[in-house]
Scaffold this motif. Structure first.
Motif, mmCIF file in Angstrom:
data_model
loop_
_atom_site.group_PDB
_atom_site.id
_atom_site.type_symbol
_atom_site.label_atom_id
_atom_site.label_comp_id
_atom_site.label_asym_id
_atom_site.label_seq_id
_atom_site.Cartn_x
_atom_site.Cartn_y
_atom_site.Cartn_z
ATOM 1 N N ILE A 160 0.815 -1.217 0.000
ATOM 2 C CA ILE A 160 0.000 0.000 0.000
ATOM 3 C C ILE A 160 0.849 1.268 0.000
ATOM 4 N N CYS A 161 2.178 1.135 0.115
ATOM 5 C CA CYS A 161 3.065 2.304 0.152
ATOM 6 C C CYS A 161 3.986 2.298 -1.061
ATOM 7 N N GLU A 162 4.075 3.431 -1.734
ATOM 8 C CA GLU A 162 4.927 3.538 -2.912
ATOM 9 C C GLU A 162 5.601 4.903 -2.971
ATOM 10 N N VAL A 163 6.844 4.892 -3.422
ATOM 11 C CA VAL A 163 7.543 6.108 -3.834
ATOM 12 C C VAL A 163 7.969 5.862 -5.277
ATOM 13 N N ILE A 164 7.402 6.629 -6.204
ATOM 14 C CA ILE A 164 7.569 6.367 -7.634
ATOM 15 C C ILE A 164 8.219 7.570 -8.309
ATOM 16 N N TYR A 165 9.171 7.287 -9.193
ATOM 17 C CA TYR A 165 9.759 8.304 -10.065
ATOM 18 C C TYR A 165 9.454 7.914 -11.512
ATOM 19 N N ALA A 166 9.125 8.909 -12.333
ATOM 20 C CA ALA A 166 8.762 8.608 -13.718
ATOM 21 C C ALA A 166 8.993 9.817 -14.613
ATOM 22 N N ILE A 167 9.236 9.524 -15.884
ATOM 23 C CA ILE A 167 9.227 10.541 -16.933
ATOM 24 C C ILE A 167 7.804 10.599 -17.481
ATOM 25 N N GLN A 168 7.198 11.780 -17.470
ATOM 26 C CA GLN A 168 5.824 11.961 -17.934
ATOM 27 C C GLN A 168 5.819 12.813 -19.202
ATOM 28 N N VAL A 169 5.049 12.359 -20.210
ATOM 29 C CA VAL A 169 4.869 13.118 -21.451
ATOM 30 C C VAL A 169 3.377 13.366 -21.637
ATOM 31 N N ARG A 170 3.003 14.641 -21.768
ATOM 32 C CA ARG A 170 1.596 15.004 -21.940
ATOM 33 C C ARG A 170 1.448 15.925 -23.147
ATOM 34 N N ILE A 171 0.476 15.612 -23.993
ATOM 35 C CA ILE A 171 0.113 16.489 -25.107
ATOM 36 C C ILE A 171 -1.059 17.343 -24.648
ATOM 37 N N VAL A 172 -0.888 18.654 -24.671
ATOM 38 C CA VAL A 172 -1.850 19.581 -24.065
ATOM 39 C C VAL A 172 -2.529 20.402 -25.149
ATOM 40 N N GLN A 173 -3.828 20.625 -24.945
ATOM 41 C CA GLN A 173 -4.605 21.444 -25.874
ATOM 42 C C GLN A 173 -5.529 22.353 -25.077
ATOM 43 N N GLY A 174 -5.638 23.612 -25.495
ATOM 44 C CA GLY A 174 -6.577 24.538 -24.877
ATOM 45 C C GLY A 174 -5.979 25.293 -23.712
ATOM 46 N N SER A 175 -6.670 26.361 -23.333
ATOM 47 C CA SER A 175 -6.202 27.223 -22.249
ATOM 48 C C SER A 175 -6.272 26.536 -20.897
ATOM 49 N N ARG A 176 -7.116 25.500 -20.767
ATOM 50 C CA ARG A 176 -7.238 24.781 -19.502
ATOM 51 C C ARG A 176 -6.159 23.713 -19.337
ATOM 52 N N LYS A 177 -5.251 23.643 -20.284
ATOM 53 C CA LYS A 177 -4.143 22.688 -20.244
ATOM 54 C C LYS A 177 -4.626 21.251 -20.117
ATOM 55 N N LYS A 178 -5.673 20.946 -20.857
ATOM 56 C CA LYS A 178 -6.216 19.599 -20.841
ATOM 57 C C LYS A 178 -5.321 18.667 -21.639
ATOM 58 N N ALA A 179 -5.022 17.498 -21.078
ATOM 59 C CA ALA A 179 -4.142 16.544 -21.741
ATOM 60 C C ALA A 179 -4.926 15.734 -22.768
ATOM 61 N N LEU A 180 -4.529 15.874 -24.042
ATOM 62 C CA LEU A 180 -5.127 15.038 -25.081
ATOM 63 C C LEU A 180 -4.673 13.595 -24.939
ATOM 64 N N ALA A 181 -3.426 13.413 -24.553
ATOM 65 C CA ALA A 181 -2.866 12.081 -24.365
ATOM 66 C C ALA A 181 -1.680 12.198 -23.416
ATOM 67 N N ALA A 182 -1.381 11.108 -22.729
ATOM 68 C CA ALA A 182 -0.269 11.110 -21.773
ATOM 69 C C ALA A 182 0.337 9.719 -21.697
ATOM 70 N N HIS A 183 1.615 9.700 -21.373
ATOM 71 C CA HIS A 183 2.322 8.424 -21.222
ATOM 72 C C HIS A 183 3.469 8.635 -20.238
ATOM 73 N N SER A 184 3.814 7.595 -19.491
ATOM 74 C CA SER A 184 4.895 7.711 -18.512
ATOM 75 C C SER A 184 5.772 6.469 -18.547
ATOM 76 N N LYS A 185 7.002 6.635 -18.084
ATOM 77 C CA LYS A 185 7.933 5.512 -17.934
ATOM 78 C C LYS A 185 8.627 5.663 -16.588
ATOM 79 N N GLN A 186 8.542 4.612 -15.769
ATOM 80 C CA GLN A 186 9.141 4.672 -14.443
ATOM 81 C C GLN A 186 10.653 4.486 -14.506
ATOM 82 N N VAL A 187 11.340 5.145 -13.577
ATOM 83 C CA VAL A 187 12.773 4.966 -13.377
ATOM 84 C C VAL A 187 13.002 4.733 -11.890
ATOM 85 N N ARG A 188 14.147 4.169 -11.565
ATOM 86 C CA ARG A 188 14.497 3.933 -10.164
ATOM 87 C C ARG A 188 15.530 4.964 -9.727
ATOM 88 N N VAL A 189 15.322 5.548 -8.540
ATOM 89 C CA VAL A 189 16.247 6.542 -7.997
ATOM 90 C C VAL A 189 16.829 6.019 -6.691
#
Length: 402
Positions: A160-189
Motif C-alpha cells: 500500500i506504500c509507494e515512492v515512484i519516479y517517472a518521466i511523464q509526457v503530456r500532449i496539451v490542448q486549450g487554455s485549460r491545459k487539458k491533456a489530449l494524451a499522456a504516457h509515462s515511464k518509471q525509473v528507479r532513484v
C-alpha cells in the motif's frame, strides 16, 4: 436528453477517440530490455519522446516532466458495492524540460504518417524544493527518498506504500491545459550518500532495569545495557541486498549494586533487526513515532542471533564521572562508584535474501531501522527472579553501487 447533454456526450466520445489515436513512446539512454533504469544524485536522465497519430491532431504544446510521487492506500470497512480503498498521493518532485518552440511543427498539428521526436534531459536533484514538504521539524523531509515499491522479494515494504519516479509526457490542448494524451515511464532513484539523513540513526538509548524490591524485599541494584553504535548498513543498489556481515559491536552489561551484592547470573543475549515503515493516508497529517491518530506503522522483525552468556565473567570496575551523571537512578539507590561489568563482542549478521531499502523520512511515508538487543538474567537464591534488560539502537541504511 437536452442539447447540452448531447454535446457533452459527443465531446467525451471525441476526446476518447483522440486519446486512442495518439501513440507516445519514451526511450531512455542506456535502456536494456525491460530493465528499469537506475539513477542516483546528479545523474543525467536523457532520452527521447516519440509521437505518432492515426489521424491529424491539433495541439498547443507538449509537457515533458520528471516527477516523484508518494502514494499510500488503505482499506476501510464498508458495504461490498462501495469503494473501500482510501489513499493519499503527493507529487514531491516535478521538473519540466524546457522545449524550445523550434522543435514544434508549424502549425501545431501532428499529422498522420509522421513520427515526431522530442529529446529531453534531466538531472536528478539532491533535495526537494519547498513548499512541497510542510514539515518544520525535520530537515530530512526535504531530501530525496529512494524508490519504494513492494515486490515479492521485499518482505518489509507493504504493497500500500509507494515512492515512484517517472518521466511523464503530456500532449496539451486549450487554455485549460487539458491533456489530449499522456504516457509515462518509471525509473528507479537511489540517492547518494550525501542525501542520507543525519537525523536517521544516532546515539543509542540506554534502558536500565532495576531489580524489583517488592520481589526481593529490598532493592539490590540496577542492571543496564550499553553498546557501541554500529556503522551504517551498506546494501548494494539497486537490489538493496547485503553481501557480508556489517560489523561487530561491543556490548557491556553493568550491575550497579548496593552494598556489593553479587551480580545476577547472565543467561542469553538476543539480537534482532526491526524494520518500520510509518505511513498515513491523510495528506493533512505527518507520520510520527509513536503513531498518532490517522497514522500507522508497518513493522516487521527478523532474529539475528542468540548468544549464551553463562560463561561471561563479571569484572569489578570503577564507574566514570560521565556514567554517574548519566545514571541518576543509580545514585538514588545509593550505588557505589564502583560496579560490576560483563562485556563481549557480538557479530551482527544480516540475511543475504532480505531487501533493505535506504532509510528516509517524509510526510506520508518513512523507513527506519532499529537494532534491538536483549539480555536475560536471573538473581541468586532459592527462588530466583528472572528478567531482562533491553537496548534499542537506531540504524542507518546507506546504499552503495554494486
Amino acid at each position: 436528453m437536452s442539447t447540452s447533454g448531447v454535446n457533452l456526450c459527443i465531446k467525451a466520445i471525441r476526446d476518447l477517440w483522440t486519446r486512442k489515436s495518439v501513440n507516445i513512446s519514451i526511450d531512455l539512454v542506456g535502456e536494456q530490455g525491460n530493465t528499469i533504469n537506475t539513477y542516483t544524485t546528479s545523474d543525467h536522465i536523457s532520452g527521447t519522446a516519440a509521437i505518432t497519430v492515426e489521424h491529424d491532431v491539433d495541439f498547443d504544446h507538449l509537457n515533458i516532466t520528471f516527477e516523484g510521487i508518494y502514494r499510500v492506500y488503505n482499506e476501510r470497512t464498508g458495504p461490498p458495492h462501495t469503494d473501500r480503498r482510501i489513499g493519499a498521493s503527493r507529487t514531491f518532485l516535478k521538473l519540466q524540460y524546457p522545449l524550445p518552440t523550434t522543435v514544434y511543427p508549424s502549425p501545431r498539428q501532428f499529422n498522420k504518417g509522421e513520427t515526431y521526436t522530442f529529446p529531453f534531459s534531466f538531472v536528478v536533484p539532491d533535495c526537494i524544493e519547498p513548499p512541497v514538504c510542510t514539515s518544520k521539524l525535520d530537515e530530512a523531509h526535504t531530501q530525496l527518498p529512494p524508490t519504494l515499491t513492494g515486490s515479492s522479494s521485499d518482505d518489509f515494504t507493504p504493497s500500500i506504500c509507494e515512492v515512484i519516479y517517472a518521466i511523464q509526457v503530456r500532449i496539451v490542448q486549450g487554455s485549460r491545459k487539458k491533456a489530449l494524451a499522456a504516457h509515462s515511464k518509471q525509473v528507479r532513484v537511489v540517492p547518494a550518500d550525501s542525501l542520507t539523513h543525519s537525523g536517521l540513526g544516532g546515539k543509542a538509548n540506554v534502558e536500565g532495569q532495576q531489580i524489583d524490591p517488592q520481589i526481593l524485599e529490598q532493592a539490590i541494584g540496577q542492571v543496564t545495557l550499553i553498546a557501541s553504535q554500529p556503522p551504517p548498513i551498506r546494501p548494494f543498489a539497486p537490489e538493496y541486498v547485503v553481501s557480508k556481515d556489517i560489523c561487530s559491536i561491543a556490548v557491556r552489561v553493568r550491575f550497579n549494586s548496593i552494598g556489593r551484592v553479587p551480580p545476577p547470573r547472565l543467561k542469553t543475549l538476543c539480537t534482532k533487526l526491526e524494520v518500520s515503515t510509518p505511513y498515513t493516508c491523510n495528506p493533512e497529517l505527518q507520520v510520527s513515532c509513536p503513531p498518532t491518530a490517522g497514522t500507522d506503522h508497518f513493522v516487521k522483525s527478523i532474529s539475528l542471533s542468540s548468544v549464551c552468556m553463562r560463561s561471561v565473567q563479571w569484572q569489578w570496575a570503577r564507574r566514570s564521572q560521565k556514567d554517574n551523571l548519566a545514571n541518576d537512578n543509580s545514585r538514588h539507590l545509593d550505588c557505589a562508584d564502583e560496579c560490576y561489568e560483563a562485556s563481549l563482542v557480538v557479530p551482527i549478521t544480516l540475511p543475504r535474501d532480505k531487501v533493505l531499502v535506504p532509510s528516509f523520512a517524509s510526510c506520508l511515508i518513512s523507513r527506519a531501522y532499529t537494532l534491538k538487543l536483549s539480555v536475560s538474567y536471573s538473581s541468586w537464591g532459592a527462588s530466583p527472579f528472572c528478567s531482562s534488560v533491553r537496548l534499542d539502537i537506531p540504524l542507518k541504511v546507506i546504499p552503495i553501487e554494486g
